[in-house]
Design an enzyme around this catalytic site. Structure first.
Site, PDB file in Angstrom:
ATOM      1  N   ALA A 204       3.832 -12.438   1.793  1.00  0.00           N
ATOM      2  CA  ALA A 204       2.605 -12.981   1.192  1.00  0.00           C
ATOM      3  C   ALA A 204       2.946 -14.132   0.250  1.00  0.00           C
ATOM      4  CB  ALA A 204       1.841 -11.884   0.465  1.00  0.00           C
TER       5      ALA A 204
ATOM      6  N   GLU B 203      -8.536 -20.573  -4.298  1.00  0.00           N
ATOM      7  CA  GLU B 203      -8.297 -20.637  -2.850  1.00  0.00           C
ATOM      8  C   GLU B 203      -9.643 -20.716  -2.142  1.00  0.00           C
ATOM      9  OE1 GLU B 203      -5.806 -17.354  -1.648  1.00  0.00           O
ATOM     10  OE2 GLU B 203      -4.017 -18.256  -2.501  1.00  0.00           O
TER      11      GLU B 203
ATOM     12  N   HIS C  19      -3.322 -13.298  11.664  1.00  0.00           N
ATOM     13  CA  HIS C  19      -2.832 -13.124  10.302  1.00  0.00           C
ATOM     14  C   HIS C  19      -3.185 -11.768   9.695  1.00  0.00           C
ATOM     15  CE1 HIS C  19      -1.621 -14.532   6.332  1.00  0.00           C
ATOM     16  NE2 HIS C  19      -2.814 -14.257   5.833  1.00  0.00           N
TER      17      HIS C  19
ATOM     18  N   ASN D  97       5.898  -8.577   2.005  1.00  0.00           N
ATOM     19  CA  ASN D  97       7.030  -9.390   1.575  1.00  0.00           C
ATOM     20  C   ASN D  97       6.841 -10.875   1.891  1.00  0.00           C
ATOM     21  OD1 ASN D  97       9.513  -9.442   0.269  1.00  0.00           O
ATOM     22  ND2 ASN D  97      10.639  -9.443   2.200  1.00  0.00           N
TER      23      ASN D  97
ATOM     24  N   HIS E 233      -5.183 -17.295  10.379  1.00  0.00           N
ATOM     25  CA  HIS E 233      -4.926 -18.191   9.245  1.00  0.00           C
ATOM     26  C   HIS E 233      -4.844 -19.614   9.778  1.00  0.00           C
ATOM     27  CE1 HIS E 233      -3.166 -20.032   5.728  1.00  0.00           C
ATOM     28  NE2 HIS E 233      -3.276 -18.892   5.065  1.00  0.00           N
TER      29      HIS E 233
ATOM     30  N   ALA F 274       0.833  -1.206   0.000  1.00  0.00           N
ATOM     31  CA  ALA F 274       0.000   0.000   0.000  1.00  0.00           C
ATOM     32  C   ALA F 274       0.867   1.256   0.000  1.00  0.00           C
ATOM     33  CB  ALA F 274      -0.936  -0.011   1.206  1.00  0.00           C
TER      34      ALA F 274
ATOM     35  N   GLY G 262       0.168 -16.812  -1.276  1.00  0.00           N
ATOM     36  CA  GLY G 262      -0.811 -17.367  -2.209  1.00  0.00           C
ATOM     37  C   GLY G 262      -0.977 -16.571  -3.477  1.00  0.00           C
TER      38      GLY G 262
ATOM     39  N   ARG H 288     -12.069 -18.921   5.858  1.00  0.00           N
ATOM     40  CA  ARG H 288     -10.951 -19.038   6.788  1.00  0.00           C
ATOM     41  C   ARG H 288     -11.367 -19.078   8.255  1.00  0.00           C
ATOM     42  NH1 ARG H 288      -6.280 -15.063   4.885  1.00  0.00           N
ATOM     43  NH2 ARG H 288      -5.905 -16.588   3.263  1.00  0.00           N
TER      44      ARG H 288
ATOM     45  N   ARG I 194     -12.068 -11.432   5.785  1.00  0.00           N
ATOM     46  CA  ARG I 194     -11.511 -11.150   4.447  1.00  0.00           C
ATOM     47  C   ARG I 194     -11.422 -12.423   3.606  1.00  0.00           C
ATOM     48  NH1 ARG I 194      -6.026 -11.439   2.334  1.00  0.00           N
ATOM     49  NH2 ARG I 194      -5.386 -12.079   4.417  1.00  0.00           N
TER      50      ARG I 194
ATOM     51  N   LYS J  66       9.972   1.677   9.352  1.00  0.00           N
ATOM     52  CA  LYS J  66      10.710   1.576  10.616  1.00  0.00           C
ATOM     53  C   LYS J  66      11.756   0.463  10.659  1.00  0.00           C
ATOM     54  CE  LYS J  66       7.200  -0.779  13.359  1.00  0.00           C
ATOM     55  NZ  LYS J  66       6.433  -0.719  14.600  1.00  0.00           N
TER      56      LYS J  66
HETATM   57  P1  FAD Z   1       2.590  -4.030   5.215  1.00  0.00           P
HETATM   58  O1  FAD Z   1       2.975  -4.756   4.016  1.00  0.00           O
HETATM   59  O2  FAD Z   1       2.535  -4.796   6.492  1.00  0.00           O
HETATM   60  O3  FAD Z   1       3.565  -2.790   5.411  1.00  0.00           O
HETATM   61  C1  FAD Z   1       3.476  -1.984   6.572  1.00  0.00           C
HETATM   62  C2  FAD Z   1       4.703  -1.097   6.607  1.00  0.00           C
HETATM   63  O4  FAD Z   1       4.566  -0.092   7.615  1.00  0.00           O
HETATM   64  C3  FAD Z   1       5.991  -1.819   6.926  1.00  0.00           C
HETATM   65  O5  FAD Z   1       6.958  -1.348   6.046  1.00  0.00           O
HETATM   66  C4  FAD Z   1       6.314  -1.377   8.357  1.00  0.00           C
HETATM   67  O6  FAD Z   1       7.681  -1.397   8.674  1.00  0.00           O
HETATM   68  C5  FAD Z   1       5.784   0.035   8.320  1.00  0.00           C
HETATM   69  N1  FAD Z   1       5.506   0.640   9.628  1.00  0.00           N
HETATM   70  C6  FAD Z   1       4.704   0.177  10.606  1.00  0.00           C
HETATM   71  N2  FAD Z   1       4.684   1.050  11.640  1.00  0.00           N
HETATM   72  C7  FAD Z   1       5.489   2.087  11.301  1.00  0.00           C
HETATM   73  C8  FAD Z   1       5.892   3.281  11.948  1.00  0.00           C
HETATM   74  N3  FAD Z   1       5.468   3.608  13.178  1.00  0.00           N
HETATM   75  N4  FAD Z   1       6.747   4.110  11.311  1.00  0.00           N
HETATM   76  C9  FAD Z   1       7.228   3.796  10.080  1.00  0.00           C
HETATM   77  N5  FAD Z   1       6.886   2.669   9.418  1.00  0.00           N
HETATM   78  C10 FAD Z   1       6.024   1.831  10.023  1.00  0.00           C
HETATM   79  N6  FAD Z   1      -2.565 -11.083   1.189  1.00  0.00           N
HETATM   80  C11 FAD Z   1      -2.915 -11.392  -0.075  1.00  0.00           C
HETATM   81  O7  FAD Z   1      -3.680 -10.649  -0.704  1.00  0.00           O
HETATM   82  N7  FAD Z   1      -2.402 -12.498  -0.676  1.00  0.00           N
HETATM   83  C12 FAD Z   1      -1.543 -13.343  -0.049  1.00  0.00           C
HETATM   84  O8  FAD Z   1      -1.095 -14.318  -0.629  1.00  0.00           O
HETATM   85  C13 FAD Z   1      -1.195 -13.058   1.288  1.00  0.00           C
HETATM   86  N8  FAD Z   1      -0.362 -13.889   1.985  1.00  0.00           N
HETATM   87  C14 FAD Z   1       0.082 -13.499   3.210  1.00  0.00           C
HETATM   88  C15 FAD Z   1       1.030 -14.276   3.856  1.00  0.00           C
HETATM   89  C16 FAD Z   1       1.578 -13.856   5.055  1.00  0.00           C
HETATM   90  C17 FAD Z   1       2.605 -14.696   5.738  1.00  0.00           C
HETATM   91  C18 FAD Z   1       1.137 -12.630   5.635  1.00  0.00           C
HETATM   92  C19 FAD Z   1       1.712 -12.146   6.911  1.00  0.00           C
HETATM   93  C20 FAD Z   1       0.150 -11.880   5.018  1.00  0.00           C
HETATM   94  C21 FAD Z   1      -0.384 -12.300   3.806  1.00  0.00           C
HETATM   95  N9  FAD Z   1      -1.354 -11.555   3.150  1.00  0.00           N
HETATM   96  C22 FAD Z   1      -1.707 -11.881   1.877  1.00  0.00           C
HETATM   97  C23 FAD Z   1      -1.823 -10.291   3.713  1.00  0.00           C
HETATM   98  C24 FAD Z   1      -1.073  -9.149   3.049  1.00  0.00           C
HETATM   99  O9  FAD Z   1       0.259  -9.549   2.823  1.00  0.00           O
HETATM  100  C25 FAD Z   1      -1.068  -7.889   3.883  1.00  0.00           C
HETATM  101  O10 FAD Z   1      -2.355  -7.623   4.372  1.00  0.00           O
HETATM  102  C26 FAD Z   1      -0.638  -6.719   3.027  1.00  0.00           C
HETATM  103  O11 FAD Z   1       0.596  -7.013   2.409  1.00  0.00           O
HETATM  104  C27 FAD Z   1      -0.522  -5.467   3.864  1.00  0.00           C
HETATM  105  O12 FAD Z   1       0.111  -4.483   3.094  1.00  0.00           O
HETATM  106  P2  FAD Z   1       0.350  -3.044   3.712  1.00  0.00           P
HETATM  107  O13 FAD Z   1       1.149  -2.292   2.729  1.00  0.00           O
HETATM  108  O14 FAD Z   1      -0.953  -2.481   4.146  1.00  0.00           O
HETATM  109  O15 FAD Z   1       1.171  -3.320   5.048  1.00  0.00           O
HETATM  110  C1  SIN Z   2      -2.149 -17.632   1.882  1.00  0.00           C
HETATM  111  O1  SIN Z   2      -1.379 -17.723   0.931  1.00  0.00           O
HETATM  112  O2  SIN Z   2      -2.708 -18.592   2.406  1.00  0.00           O
HETATM  113  C2  SIN Z   2      -2.458 -16.281   2.426  1.00  0.00           C
HETATM  114  C3  SIN Z   2      -3.406 -15.613   1.537  1.00  0.00           C
HETATM  115  C4  SIN Z   2      -4.000 -14.406   2.189  1.00  0.00           C
HETATM  116  O3  SIN Z   2      -3.795 -14.132   3.350  1.00  0.00           O
HETATM  117  O4  SIN Z   2      -4.727 -13.706   1.474  1.00  0.00           O
END
Ligand code: FAD
Ligand code: SIN
Length: 539
Positions: free
Chosen positions: A56, A123, A347, A54, A240, A26, A58, A286, A382, A45
Site C-alpha cells: 500500500a 486523494e 486492485h 505491504n 486502479h 486485518a 497512498g 476511481r 471503495r 501462505k
Molecule cells: P492482505 O494484506 O492482502 O493480506 C492477506 C493475507 O492472507 C496475506 O498474508 C496472504 O498470504 C494470506 N493468505 C491468503 N490466502 C491464504 C491461505 N489460503 N492460507 C494462508 N494465508 C493466506 N489501501 C489503503 O487503504 N491505502 C493505500 O494506500 C492502499 N494502497 C494500495 C496499494 C497497492 C499496490 C495495493 C495492492 C493495495 C493498496 N491498498 C491500499 C489496498 C489495501 O492495501 C488492501 O486492501 C489491504 O491491505 C488488505 O488487507 P488484508 O489484511 O485484508 O489483506
Molecule cells: C494509492 O495509493 O493510490 C492506492 C490507495 C488505495 O488503494 O486506497
C-alpha cells in the site's frame, strides 16, 4: 515465528484459542486484539510480509486531520459507493477509525509529520485532506513492519509462515478450525480453534494485470463458500487507474496521491481527457478515471495512457514520493523529463465473505475481516485509502467477537482429532494463467453479456478437469479456488443487469432502482450457486 520443516505427511493436530488466516493488516491486527484471551496462531501462505498491505502506498484515510470530521469522511465514502454502502458500516468505519489509527501509532507505526502534526494529503473523491502516510509513499510497508514486530513480540501470538489453509473443519455445524499444508514440504496440520478469523485478502491475482501480489487469489472466499458461508457484492472489482504499463506482476503502482498533488493524465496524443468524462477530472472517483482511460485507449488503439508528473515541483516529488521515484528510475523512466506510461490494473474487491458488523459470517465460530470480507462498507466502489482503515476497524471488531467465543466442547475437539478430511478441489496449476487471461479480457473494466457468458462457459470447462483430494498440492488447491471465485465474480457481473460503481455493462449502461441492493451468492447442497438480494442498510 515458526516455519514448517517436517516432511512427515501424517496429520498433526494443534489446539489454539484463536486461528487467524492471513498476515496483512486485518489479520495481524485481529491477532493482536484476540490475544488477550489465550493463544493465537496466525498462518500465512508465504512470508509474513507478502500481502497487499505491504504494497500500500497512498495512506490511511482518517478524519483526525484538521477541518475534517467522521461525518464528512462518511459522506465522501457514501458518495463514492454509488448508493450501495451500508450506512451503519460506514458510520463505524469513520467514527471508530481515528481511535484505531491512534492505537496503531501506539504499536509503533510512524506517520509523516511536520511540527508534531500529521501531514494530511488529499486523494481522489475526498473533499478534505485526510490521508496520513508514511515515508511519503510507503504507508503499507510501515503498517506491515509495525504489526509484524508487534506480533513477534507478543507472548501469546505465533506466526506460521508458508502455511496455507485448504479448508475449514466443521463439526456439528460449527467451524472448529482449518486444515493446512506447508507450501514447501506438504506437511499437514489440522489447527483446532475456538474461533477462526479469515483475513486472506482480495482477488487481484485472478487478473492478468494487477497491483496485488499473487497471494491475493481469493482462497479465503472459496474456502468459506464451500463451508456454507455467503459471498456478497463480488461483481464489484476496482481497477486502479495508474499502474505502470509493463509486464511485471504485481504491476508497480503510481499512487493516486500523485494526482492529488497535481499530476495529470494524458492520452497517447498528449491530450488531457478526463475533464471530458467528469467535472472532477483527475480527482474523479476511481471507477470513472479507470473507465475513461479504458475508453480513451480503445478509441486511440493505445496500450496505455500517460501520467504527467511534471506539474508537481521536482522537490515535492522527491520529498513525498521517494519510492515511486526510485521504482521509475530503476526501470529507466525519468518523470521530470517525460510522462510515464500507465494503465488500469485490478486492485481491490469491494465484495467478499458477507459478515455482520462484528465480522461474523453466519457460520458458528467463523469470522472474516479486511479485504476478504464484505460488511457493505464500500458499496459499489471503495473510496481511496479506506481499506487499511477497514482492516483496523473491522479486524478489531472481529477479534473482540472471537474473544467471546466459548471453549469448544470436548467431544468436538476429540472428533477433530480423528476426523477424516473431506476432499477439496484441485486443478493443474497452469489453469491459473488461463483464468487471469479470461478475467482480464472479459470481466474487467467494461463488460457485456456475451463476454461474461463466454467466461462462465470457459470456467465451467476448466472446472471439468477438477480432481478431488483430501490433501492436494498447495498450488493445485489455489488454481481450483481461482476458478471457483472467478465463476462467482462472473456470474454476479452477469446477473447484475445495470452499471453502477465499478461494474460497467455496455449492454446495460444505466443505473437501475431495481438493482439498488446487494447481490448475495451461496452454494446450494448440489453445488450450484444460489443468488439472493439484500437491501442496502440505512441508519
Ligand atoms: P492482505 O494484506 O492482502 O493480506 C492477506 C493475507 O492472507 C496475506 O498474508 C496472504 O498470504 C494470506 N493468505 C491468503 N490466502 C491464504 C491461505 N489460503 N492460507 C494462508 N494465508 C493466506 N489501501 C489503503 O487503504 N491505502 C493505500 O494506500 C492502499 N494502497 C494500495 C496499494 C497497492 C499496490 C495495493 C495492492 C493495495 C493498496 N491498498 C491500499 C489496498 C489495501 O492495501 C488492501 O486492501 C489491504 O491491505 C488488505 O488487507 P488484508 O489484511 O485484508 O489483506
Ligand atoms: C494509492 O495509493 O493510490 C492506492 C490507495 C488505495 O488503494 O486506497
Amino acid at each position: 515465528m515458526a516455519n514448517c520443516a517436517s516432511r512427515d505427511l501424517s496429520v498433526a493436530v494443534t489446539r489454539v484459542r484463536c486461528l487467524v488466516i492471513g498476515s496483512g493488516a486485518a489479520g495481524l491486527w485481529a491477532a493482536l486484539h484476540a490475544a488477550n484471551d489465550g493463544t493465537v496462531l496466525v498462518i500465512t501462505k508465504d512470508r509474513v510480509t507478502e500481502s497487499s498491505t505491504n504494497y500500500a502506498q497512498g495512506g490511511i484515510a482518517t478524519s483526525a486531520c484538521p477541518e475534517d470530521s467522521p461525518d464528512l469522511h462518511a459522506q465522501d465514502t457514501l458518495a463514492a459507493g454509488a448508493g450501495l454502502c451500508d450506512e451503519p458500516a460506514v458510520a463505524i468505519l469513520t467514527h471508530e477509525g481515528p481511535q484505531r489509527v491512534m492505537e496503531l501509532v501506539s504499536y509503533g507505526a510512524q506517520f509523516d509529520q511536520v511540527n508534531g502534526q500529521w501531514l494530511c494529503r488529499r486523494e481522489a473523491a475526498h473533499t478534505r485532506s485526510r490521508i496520513i502516510h508514511a515515508m511519503g509513499d510507503a504507508t503499507g510497508a510501515e503498517v506491515q513492519r509495525a504489526l509484524t514486530e508487534a506480533v513477534r513480540n507478543h507472548p501469546e501470538v505465533t506466526v506460521r509462515e508458508f502455511t496455507q489453509a485448504l479448508r475449514l473443519v466443521l463439526v456439528n455445524g460449527e467451524v472448529i478450525g482449518a486444515d493446512t499444508i506447508c507450501t514447501a514440504t506438504g506437511e499437514r496440520i489440522r489447527i483446532v480453534a475456538d474461533a477462526t478469523i479469515l483475513a486472506t485478502g482480495g482477488v487481484g491475482a485472478l487478473y492478468k494485470v494487477t497491483t496485488n501480489p499473487l497471494v491475493a487469489n481469493g482462497d479465503g472466499m472459496a474456502i468459506a463458500l464451500r463451508a456454507g458461508a455467503t459471498l456478497e457484492d463480488m461483481e464489484f472489482v476496482q481497477f486502479h487507474p495508474t499502474a505502470l504499463a509493463c509486464d511485471e506482476t504485481p504491476a508497480p503502482l503510481l499512487t493516486e496521491a500523485l494526482r492529488g498533488e497535481g499530476a495529470i493524465l494524458l492520452n497517447t496524443h498528449g491530450e488531457r481527457f478526463l475533464d471530458r468524462y467528469h467535472p472532477m477530472a483527475e480527482l474523479a472517483p476511481r471507477d470513472v478515471v479507470s473507465r475513461a482511460e479504458f475508453l480513451e485507449m480503445e478509441r486511440l488503439g493505445a496500450e496505455w495512457c500517460l501520467l504527467d508528473l511534471r506539474p508537481i515541483p521536482e522537490e515535492q516529488i522527491r520529498a513525498n514520493f521517494p519510492h515511486v521515484l526510485q521504482m521509475l528510475t530503476d526501470r529507466g523512466f525519468n518523470p521530470f523529463e517525460s510522462p510515464v506510461p500507465v494503465r488500469p490494473a485490478a486492485h481491490f474487491v469491494m465484495g467478499g465473505i458477507a459478515t455482520d458488523l462484528d465480522g461474523w459470517t453466519g457460520l458458528r465460530r467463523l469470522y472474516a475481516a479486511g479485504e476478504c470480507a464484505c460488511t457493505g462498507v464500500h458499496g459499489a466502489n471503495r473510496l481511496a485509502s479506506n481499506s487499511l482503515l477497514e482492516g483496523l476497524v473491522f479486524g478489531y471488531r472481529a477479534a473482540r467477537a472471537a474473544r467471546r467465543e466459548a471453549l469448544l466442547p470436548l467431544d468436538a475437539v476429540e472428533a477433530a482429532g480423528s476426523m477424516e478430511p473431506p476432499a477439496v478441489p484441485a486443478l493443474p496449476s497452469d489453469v491459473a494463467d488461463q483464468v487471469r487471461e479470461l478475467m482480464w479480457k472479459r470481466v474487467g473494466i467494461v463488460r457485456n453479456s456475451d463476454g461474461l457468458s463466454a467466461v462462465v462457459d470457459e470456467l465451467a470447462h476448466l472446472w471439468q478437469r477438477t480432481e478431488w483430494s483430501p490433501w492436494p498440492a498447495a498450488q493445485e488447491a489455489e488454481a481450483a479456488n481461482m476458478v471457483e471465485v472467478a465463476s462467482v465474480i462472473t456470474r454476479a457481473a452477469l446477473a447484475r443487469e445495470e452499471s453502477r460503481g465499478a461494474q460497467y455493462r455496455t449492454d446495460f449502461p444505466e443505473t437501475k432502482d431495481e438493482w439498488h441492493c446487494h447481490l448475495r451468492i451461496r452454494k446450494a447442497p448440489d453445488g450450484s450457486l444460489e443468488f439472493s438480494r439484500r437491501p442496502v442498510a440505512r441508519r
